[in-house]
Design an enzyme around this catalytic site. Structure first.
Site, PDB file in Angstrom:
ATOM      1  N   ASP A  59       0.870  -1.165   0.000  1.00 32.57           N
ATOM      2  CA  ASP A  59       0.000   0.000   0.000  1.00 32.57           C
ATOM      3  C   ASP A  59       0.907   1.214   0.000  1.00 32.57           C
ATOM      4  O   ASP A  59       1.618   1.457   0.986  1.00 32.57           O
ATOM      5  CB  ASP A  59      -0.888  -0.013   1.239  1.00 32.57           C
ATOM      6  N   ASN A  86       3.545   2.817 -10.478  1.00 32.68           N
ATOM      7  CA  ASN A  86       2.343   2.880 -11.308  1.00 32.68           C
ATOM      8  C   ASN A  86       1.081   3.199 -10.516  1.00 32.68           C
ATOM      9  O   ASN A  86       0.130   3.757 -11.075  1.00 32.68           O
ATOM     10  CB  ASN A  86       2.167   1.537 -12.035  1.00 32.68           C
ATOM     11  N   TYR A 163      -5.627  15.683  -9.512  1.00 30.84           N
ATOM     12  CA  TYR A 163      -4.891  14.676 -10.286  1.00 30.84           C
ATOM     13  C   TYR A 163      -3.758  15.288 -11.108  1.00 30.84           C
ATOM     14  O   TYR A 163      -2.600  14.874 -11.001  1.00 30.84           O
ATOM     15  CB  TYR A 163      -5.850  13.918 -11.205  1.00 30.84           C
ATOM     16  N   LYS A 167       0.462  14.989 -10.560  1.00 31.84           N
ATOM     17  CA  LYS A 167       1.384  14.461 -11.565  1.00 31.84           C
ATOM     18  C   LYS A 167       2.447  15.502 -11.941  1.00 31.84           C
ATOM     19  O   LYS A 167       3.585  15.139 -12.254  1.00 31.84           O
ATOM     20  CB  LYS A 167       0.605  14.010 -12.806  1.00 31.84           C
ATOM     21  N   THR A 198      -9.492   2.730 -19.569  1.00 28.51           N
ATOM     22  CA  THR A 198      -9.457   1.903 -18.366  1.00 28.51           C
ATOM     23  C   THR A 198     -10.620   2.318 -17.470  1.00 28.51           C
ATOM     24  O   THR A 198     -11.307   3.312 -17.727  1.00 28.51           O
ATOM     25  CB  THR A 198      -8.146   2.087 -17.580  1.00 28.51           C
TER      26      THR A 198
END
Length: 245
Positions: A59, A86, A163, A167, A198
């Site tokens: 985790d 990832n 998000y 990044k 996805t």
């Protein structure tokens, strides 16, 4: 046999990257927050004849879990050749900069940014034992400040206060890490797999998981002559796919 740890490898791009690297002869540790999901993913690959895979609980938001995974891999393999950071989350939607709750932003940063740092720092000592240590930080085109400042960029309207910014921060860490480890022979790059269909995006992306994973895997198998400190994306249609920061 070279060893690879992929976080968030029980599904989607992480899982397919594991499959493709296993087919190339690497031993894959499939990192999964839920060991049952990881075991199911590993069993799927083993049923395909890929015996060189093993599920491992990790985790990325839990330092004790990360340390336990490091000890397991050290005991079994003694070193780590490739780390693929990832694991990531999108966060709740919408993500408006003017009103998104900072508690929700922190949740995304804990996984996408601080999780990458904690995992990387924990495994540095094992990576240093590899002939050519490789770190792949799976990022996104939404992390590029240059592209986000260009109204002509096809994804310009997609601004995300959690998000995308997580990044961008991960990309900045990649630059610093690559510079620090360059003289030790490390290959450290930020890899955007492209807009991929996805469950992360309700399967809205135009690219297949297989295509995205192949792009990620390309930078997991670098040799001593490979690039470091770069940002690559299949959405950048140039000869070397190098993306602007």
């Amino acid at each position: 046999m070279k060893t690879v740890l992929i976080t968030g490898a029980n599904k989607s791009i992480g899982f397919e990257t594991a499959r493709q690297l296993a087919k190339q002869g690497y031993f894959i540790y499939l990192g999964s927050r839920d060991i049952n999901n990881g075991t199911q993913a590993a069993d799927t690959l083993k049923a395909e004849g890929l015996s060189n895979v093993e599920a491992i609980a990790i985790d990325v938001c839990d330092k004790a879990s990360i340390e336990a995974a490091r000890k397991t891999i050290e005991a079994k393999s003694g070193l780590l050749d490739v780390l693929v950071n990832n694991a990531g989350i999108l966060g709740i939607q919408p993500q408006n900069a003017s009103d998104m709750n900072t508690d929700e932003i922190r949740k995304v940063f804990d996984t996408n940014f601080f999780g990458t740092i904690d995992v990387t720092q924990a495994f540095i000592s094992l990576l240093e034992k590899a002939e050519v240590p490789v770190i792949v930080n799976v990022t996104s085109g939404l992390g590029s400040l240059t592209l986000h400042s260009d109204p002509n960029w096809k994804y310009y309207p997609y601004k995300t206060a959690a998000y995308g910014t997580s990044k961008t921060a991960q990309n900045a860490y990649t630059v610093v890490l690559a510079a620090e480890l360059k003289d030790k022979g490390f290959k450290v790059n930020a890899i955007d797999p492209g807009y991929t269909a996805t469950d992360f995006n309700n399967h809205s992306g135009p690219n297949s998981v297989e295509y995205a994973a192949a792009f990620v895997a390309r930078y997991a198998v670098l040799d001593a002559n490979g690039p470091t400190g770069n940002y690559f994306s299949p959405d950048i249609e140039t000869e070397n796919n190098e993306s602007p920061w």
